[in-house]
Design a protein around this motif. Structure first.
Motif, mmCIF file in Angstrom:
data_model
loop_
_atom_site.group_PDB
_atom_site.id
_atom_site.type_symbol
_atom_site.label_atom_id
_atom_site.label_comp_id
_atom_site.label_asym_id
_atom_site.label_seq_id
_atom_site.Cartn_x
_atom_site.Cartn_y
_atom_site.Cartn_z
ATOM 1 N N TYR A 40 0.834 -1.161 -0.077
ATOM 2 C CA TYR A 40 -0.089 -0.209 -0.045
ATOM 3 C C TYR A 40 0.931 1.193 0.022
ATOM 4 C CZ TYR A 40 -3.852 3.082 1.044
ATOM 5 O OH TYR A 40 -4.679 4.109 1.374
ATOM 6 N N SER B 289 0.884 3.437 -3.537
ATOM 7 C CA SER B 289 0.405 4.692 -3.345
ATOM 8 C C SER B 289 1.217 5.874 -3.674
ATOM 9 C CB SER B 289 0.078 4.907 -2.001
ATOM 10 O OG SER B 289 -0.920 3.893 -1.560
ATOM 11 N N TYR C 296 -2.529 -7.082 -6.641
ATOM 12 C CA TYR C 296 -2.865 -5.736 -6.456
ATOM 13 C C TYR C 296 -2.276 -5.019 -7.661
ATOM 14 C CZ TYR C 296 -3.501 -6.871 -1.543
ATOM 15 O OH TYR C 296 -3.650 -7.396 -0.290
ATOM 16 N N ASP D 156 -5.147 -1.867 -8.087
ATOM 17 C CA ASP D 156 -6.181 -1.439 -7.216
ATOM 18 C C ASP D 156 -5.574 -1.996 -5.736
ATOM 19 O OD1 ASP D 156 -8.594 -0.845 -5.724
ATOM 20 O OD2 ASP D 156 -9.521 -2.529 -6.483
ATOM 21 N N SER E 66 -8.068 -1.590 -3.003
ATOM 22 C CA SER E 66 -9.237 -1.105 -2.171
ATOM 23 C C SER E 66 -9.414 -2.229 -1.203
ATOM 24 C CB SER E 66 -10.434 -1.043 -3.240
ATOM 25 O OG SER E 66 -10.629 -2.199 -3.730
ATOM 26 N N TRP E 67 -10.527 -2.079 -0.226
ATOM 27 C CA TRP E 67 -10.898 -2.965 0.637
ATOM 28 C C TRP E 67 -11.459 -4.312 -0.089
ATOM 29 C CZ3 TRP E 67 -8.734 -3.124 5.143
ATOM 30 C CH2 TRP E 67 -8.238 -1.848 5.752
ATOM 31 N N THR E 68 -12.121 -4.104 -1.214
ATOM 32 C CA THR E 68 -12.476 -5.250 -1.769
ATOM 33 C C THR E 68 -11.255 -6.301 -2.377
ATOM 34 O OG1 THR E 68 -14.572 -4.250 -2.648
ATOM 35 C CG2 THR E 68 -13.888 -6.052 -3.728
#
Length: 319
Positions: free
Chosen positions: A66, A70, A109, A114, A116-118
């Motif tokens: 992350y 990011s 990822y 992505d 996201s939490w999904t």
């Protein structure tokens, strides 16, 4: 071609993992199967620990991914930086076993662009399903206790034969040359028994039974003393009457050598032999003194050999 139980469990757990992951609509359901393949181990306890540590490893990998994705974007350079941070971090936290699996899941990822939490939930579900079915398959393990008991009987028989041979060849000019070889065979058999005992203990998830581990460890220590005694045996040359008592001890020990023998009776007999030697006439020549010293050293090693079993029996009684 022989198909072992672990192979069957691996195939079944991988298949079920992929089916369940696919039925839940997860992305990359094949990953759950691969995780299952990598998570089926030899024992229940290692499977449980492997699954737990891999989930922790994935949590660490996700946090680092992350941060990297990011800041640097979803690209190969960011993935390289992720590896530079994740691998040392996993090693530091003793999560090395999860490096490969977690790194593969992190590439998803990257592919999905992505975080996201999904998608994070997708990866954790894949990991949970894979390690879950691996653990489920490993709940069945063949009972190895009978195998361990049979190994105990074989080991004790080997000890008896060596002790009887030692009694026969004590103070004889022609020594039994293959006693060292027999002792090495004994040690190798004990080492194999220790491995079986460790697997047996690790298959007890609630109540760990370390008796067999301690038993084989005790026998291994005794085999070491036995080898030291054999080295002394080669050099002993004294009057026949000087070795009668020790020969009797060796023969008695061979006759009574068993798992349930705590050795105390033999230790008492050793004390009696010491008393006999104390009352004997002192050696008159240097050669006699050196030979008598070898015999005394042999008796001390034999006493240590029995004390190892006596200490083991005492510890078991205290539990």
């Amino acid at each position: 071609m022989k198909i072992g139980l672990r192979t069957v469990k691996t195939a079944v757990s991988a298949t079920l993992s992929m089916i369940v992951a696919g039925s839940l609509g997860l992305l990359y359901p094949a990953s759950a199967g691969i995780i299952a393949v990598l998570s089926v181990t030899n024992t229940k306890k290692t499977s449980l620990l492997t699954g737990f540590y891999r989930l922790l490893s994935l949590a660490l990998a996700t946090a680092i991914a992350y941060l990297c994705f990011s800041i640097l974007g979803f690209n190969a350079f960011a993935f390289g930086v992720f590896l530079l941070l994740f691998i040392p971090g996993a090693v530091h936290f003793n999560l090395s076993d999860g490096i490969v699996v977690s790194s593969v899941l992190v590439t998803q990822y990257l592919i999905e662009q992505d975080l996201s939490w999904t998608i994070i939930g997708n990866e954790f579900l894949l990991m949970t399903i894979g390690v879950g079915f691996a653990l489920l398959m490993n709940l069945y393990m063949p009972d190895t206790e009978q195998h361990l008991k049979e190994d105990q009987e074989v080991i004790e028989t080997m000890f008896r034969k060596i002790l009887n041979n030692m009694a026969a060849y004590l103070n004889q000019p022609n020594k039994e040359k293959n006693l060292f070889e027999k002792c090495n065979e004994l040690k190798e058999f004990i080492r194999t028994g220790e491995n079986w005992a460790k697997n047996h203990a690790e298959n007890q998830l609630i109540f760990s039974n370390h008796y067999y581990i301690e038993y084989f460890t005790m026998r291994r220590l005794q085999s070491n003393r036995l080898k030291d005694m054999l080295r002394i045996l080669e050099n002993i040359t004294v009057e026949p009457e000087q070795v009668e008592n020790i020969q009797g001890l060796l023969q008695y020990t061979a006759e009574t050598f068993a798992e349930n023998n705590n050795g105390q009776d033999i230790l008492d007999r050793i004390d009696q032999v010491y008393d006999v030697y104390r009352k004997k006439e002192l050696p008159k020549t240097r050669e006699e003194f050196e030979n008598r010293a070898q015999l005394f050293q042999f008796l001390q090693l034999f006493q240590s050999f029995i004390e190892i079993k006596a200490e083991f029996a005492k510890n078991q009684n205290e539990k």
